[in-house]
Design an enzyme around this catalytic site. Structure first.
Site, PDB file in Angstrom:
ATOM      1  N   LYS A  93     -23.169-108.186 -22.299  1.00 26.21           N
ATOM      2  CA  LYS A  93     -21.827-107.406 -21.787  1.00 26.21           C
ATOM      3  C   LYS A  93     -22.360-106.073 -21.248  1.00 26.21           C
ATOM      4  O   LYS A  93     -23.333-105.816 -20.947  1.00 26.21           O
ATOM      5  CB  LYS A  93     -21.022-107.081 -23.285  1.00 26.21           C
ATOM      6  CG  LYS A  93     -21.935-106.255 -24.147  1.00 26.21           C
ATOM      7  CD  LYS A  93     -21.311-105.864 -25.367  1.00 26.21           C
ATOM      8  CE  LYS A  93     -21.934-105.215 -26.474  1.00 26.21           C
ATOM      9  NZ  LYS A  93     -21.276-104.311 -27.290  1.00 26.21           N
ATOM     10  N   ARG A 192     -14.530-101.211 -37.118  1.00 24.28           N
ATOM     11  CA  ARG A 192     -13.972-101.320 -35.481  1.00 24.28           C
ATOM     12  C   ARG A 192     -13.067-102.537 -35.166  1.00 24.28           C
ATOM     13  O   ARG A 192     -12.124-102.496 -35.194  1.00 24.28           O
ATOM     14  CB  ARG A 192     -15.472-101.515 -34.926  1.00 24.28           C
ATOM     15  CG  ARG A 192     -15.363-101.581 -33.334  1.00 24.28           C
ATOM     16  CD  ARG A 192     -16.506-101.305 -32.410  1.00 24.28           C
ATOM     17  NE  ARG A 192     -17.425-102.515 -32.494  1.00 24.28           N
ATOM     18  CZ  ARG A 192     -18.446-102.664 -31.845  1.00 24.28           C
ATOM     19  NH1 ARG A 192     -18.843-101.806 -31.045  1.00 24.28           N
ATOM     20  NH2 ARG A 192     -19.132-103.811 -31.762  1.00 24.28           N
ATOM     21  N   TYR A 320     -25.563 -78.511  -3.842  1.00 21.29           N
ATOM     22  CA  TYR A 320     -24.379 -78.054  -4.229  1.00 21.29           C
ATOM     23  C   TYR A 320     -24.863 -76.612  -5.236  1.00 21.29           C
ATOM     24  O   TYR A 320     -25.450 -76.774  -6.081  1.00 21.29           O
ATOM     25  CB  TYR A 320     -23.523 -78.741  -4.991  1.00 21.29           C
ATOM     26  CG  TYR A 320     -22.640 -79.784  -3.957  1.00 21.29           C
ATOM     27  CD1 TYR A 320     -21.798 -79.581  -2.860  1.00 21.29           C
ATOM     28  CD2 TYR A 320     -23.022 -81.152  -4.337  1.00 21.29           C
ATOM     29  CE1 TYR A 320     -21.443 -80.567  -2.095  1.00 21.29           C
ATOM     30  CE2 TYR A 320     -22.303 -82.125  -3.534  1.00 21.29           C
ATOM     31  CZ  TYR A 320     -21.532 -81.886  -2.258  1.00 21.29           C
ATOM     32  OH  TYR A 320     -21.089 -82.576  -1.643  1.00 21.29           O
ATOM     33  N   MET A 368     -23.348 -86.986  -5.375  1.00 23.42           N
ATOM     34  CA  MET A 368     -22.752 -88.299  -5.637  1.00 23.42           C
ATOM     35  C   MET A 368     -23.697 -89.467  -5.280  1.00 23.42           C
ATOM     36  O   MET A 368     -23.799 -90.470  -6.024  1.00 23.42           O
ATOM     37  CB  MET A 368     -21.150 -88.353  -5.234  1.00 23.42           C
ATOM     38  CG  MET A 368     -20.479 -89.447  -5.337  1.00 23.42           C
ATOM     39  SD  MET A 368     -19.015 -89.706  -4.710  1.00 23.42           S
ATOM     40  CE  MET A 368     -17.978 -88.415  -5.336  1.00 23.42           C
TER      41      MET A 368
HETATM   42  C1  PLP Z   1     -20.960-107.122 -31.914  1.00 24.56           C
HETATM   43  C2  PLP Z   1     -22.281-106.981 -31.382  1.00 24.56           C
HETATM   44  N1  PLP Z   1     -23.252-107.621 -31.573  1.00 24.56           N
HETATM   45  C3  PLP Z   1     -24.418-107.207 -31.027  1.00 24.56           C
HETATM   46  C4  PLP Z   1     -24.751-106.215 -30.171  1.00 24.56           C
HETATM   47  C5  PLP Z   1     -26.181-106.125 -29.629  1.00 24.56           C
HETATM   48  O1  PLP Z   1     -26.601-105.048 -29.906  1.00 24.56           O
HETATM   49  P1  PLP Z   1     -27.942-104.582 -29.435  1.00 24.56           P
HETATM   50  O2  PLP Z   1     -28.067-104.220 -28.185  1.00 24.56           O
HETATM   51  O3  PLP Z   1     -28.415-103.152 -30.385  1.00 24.56           O
HETATM   52  O4  PLP Z   1     -28.940-105.583 -30.031  1.00 24.56           O
HETATM   53  C6  PLP Z   1     -23.769-105.514 -29.908  1.00 24.56           C
HETATM   54  C7  PLP Z   1     -23.887-104.274 -28.922  1.00 24.56           C
HETATM   55  O5  PLP Z   1     -23.311-103.166 -29.088  1.00 24.56           O
HETATM   56  C8  PLP Z   1     -22.464-105.721 -30.394  1.00 24.56           C
HETATM   57  O6  PLP Z   1     -21.455-105.122 -29.998  1.00 24.56           O
END
Ligand code: PLP
Length: 434
Positions: A93, A192, A320, A368
């Site tokens: 992600k 969460r 700056y 930037m």
């Molecule tokens: C639901 C979930 N599983 C796994 C992970 C992976 O975590 P890590 O990068 O600490 O291994 C995350 C990361 O935020 C997560 O949100």
């Protein structure tokens, strides 16, 4: 090494350079040859350009390099630490924590990861569009008909994050003519997303009897796994184990289970269930100082090119706010990377770079798109030279080139800084795993 086309800096007096230029025709050297500036047809404004960036130009400014062989090595080292048979699902992600999901996701699968985790629908669709066939789990909540339909169309697997989603998932499945693949997220203490842990076993039993749902797994997420001897983590583990027991006692099919992130997987030597969801450790960073793995190395290097060098007198304000003022005649070099690329502006004046085999200090406010460096003591450094800002292969004593060092200086975590590496940095594969 100086960039082709521009050597050194300001050696020729400005007036001479201009005179030389005016002696020739008014033209500009473009990639495809010399163009007449008075006739703009060559810009092809009527036809939208179909060109893609010249691969050689990807390193003309600032970029990220990903070490493919090290990623494979990290995955192997981590796999060796897991319970036998436990699968690694790579968490890609947020653009693979800034590493570039398009590059990292197929590498992780080729290295042995059995599936991918993304946070959003769009992230999952992008990977499918790229042609990836591996299972992709969307970890975030999808609460609308439109989102779930798109997820089904892209053959993504979704998280069931609350019971209220079930009717919608069933409708979408009926329309698609196949069951909706779901992973039941249980809240064992993260607070969460997820169904309450006390209801999980009962709900699992019900879900298993709904033909429109394909119950792929049951999972939870640890909140404090990076803390040594965390009682809260042990409580989450106990709750998770209790759910499993309850399911067994009810005689329902036992789901595929996953609980551990990087810290969870490394802090426990066994009992990793069917899968672990690994992000940070896969990228080669320990999730906590006490969770080091020998041989694990960051796979990311951040580099940029010097585009300008000037010699200025003492007492010259730089950047700056003139927060840096030279205290001696100085050679100031401009590097083509700034906070829009993901270098935190709060590191202004605190960064060190690695150039031509030595350290150089960054001076003045990071802007930037650019930032300035004092190269007074480094006459060897020229326009076009590369400065490395992050990279583990540099002298290991130089912890300042680790993202952990940036994070420590700023009171944050490596995750945040890595995710901040912006989309405009090209991600390039180096050290291909074959
Ligand atoms: C639901 C979930 N599983 C796994 C992970 C992976 O975590 P890590 O990068 O600490 O291994 C995350 C990361 O935020 C997560 O949100």
């Amino acid at each position: 090494m100086a960039a082709p086309g521009l050597q050194g800096n300001g050696v020729k007096p400005v007036a001479n350079v201009v005179a030389d230029a005016l002696a020739g025709p008014l033209s500009v050297q473009a990639a495809s040859g010399t163009k007449d500036l008075n006739n703009l047809d060559w810009l092809g404004l009527a036809d939208p350009p179909t060109c893609s960036p010249d691969p050689d130009l990807l390193t003309s400014r600032a970029w990220v390099e990903i070490d493919g062989a090290q990623l494979r090595q990290n995955l192997r080292l981590l796999q060796a630490r897991l319970s036998p048979g436990t699968e690694i699902w790579a968490v890609v992600k947020a653009n693979a924590y800034g590493h570039g999901a398009k590059l990292v996701a197929p590498l992780a699968i080729a290295a042995g990861a059995k599936g991918l985790c993304v946070a959003t629908l769009a992230e999952g669709i992008e990977l499918r569009q790229q042609g990836l066939k591996a299972p992709i789990l969307v970890l975030g909540a999808l609460n609308t008909w439109a989102e779930l339909r798109q997820a089904m169309a892209a053959r993504l697997e979704v998280s069931l994050t609350c019971a209220e989603q079930i009717p919608l998932m069933c409708q979408v499945a009926r329309l698609a003519g196949r069951p909706c693949p779901i992973h039941v997220n249980v809240d064992t203490g993260m607070t969460r997303l997820g169904i309450p842990w006390t209801e999980a076993a009962l709900l699992w039993g019900q879900i298993c009897r709904i033909p429109e749902l394909q119950a792929c797994s049951l999972f939870s997420h640890l909140a404090t796994a990076d803390e040594p001897d965390s009682a809260a983590m042990e409580q989450q583990r106990t709750r998770f184990a209790q759910i499993v027991e309850q399911i067994q006692r009810a005689g329902d099919p036992l789901p595929s289970l996953h609980l551990d992130n990087s810290a969870g997987a490394l802090s426990h030597l066994q009992g990793h269930y069917a899968r672990v969801r690994l992000g940070l450790a896969l990228y080669g960073l320990p999730p906590a100082p006490h969770l080091q793995v020998p041989g694990l190395q960051p796979i990311l290097r951040l580099k940029a090119r010097l585009t300008h060098i000037q010699t200025v007198p003492a007492q010259t304000g730089v950047s700056y706010g003139h927060r840096y003022v030279t205290h001696r005649p100085s050679r100031i070099a401009t590097l083509a990377i700034g906070y829009a690329d993901g270098i935190p502006r709060r590191l202004s004046g605190r960064l060190q770079g690695w150039a031509g085999g030595g350290l150089i200090p960054q001076v003045g406010t990071i802007t930037m798109d650019q930032c300035m460096w004092d190269v007074t003591d480094r006459p060897d450094i020229q326009v076009g030279d590369v400065v490395e800002l992050l990279g583990s292969h540099l002298d290991s004593a130089l912890s300042r080139f680790q993202v952990q060092d940036w994070a420590d200086q700023l009171g944050t975590i490596p995750y945040e800084l890595l995710c901040g590496l912006s989309a405009r940095l090209p991600r390039l594969l180096v050290n291909s795993p074959e």
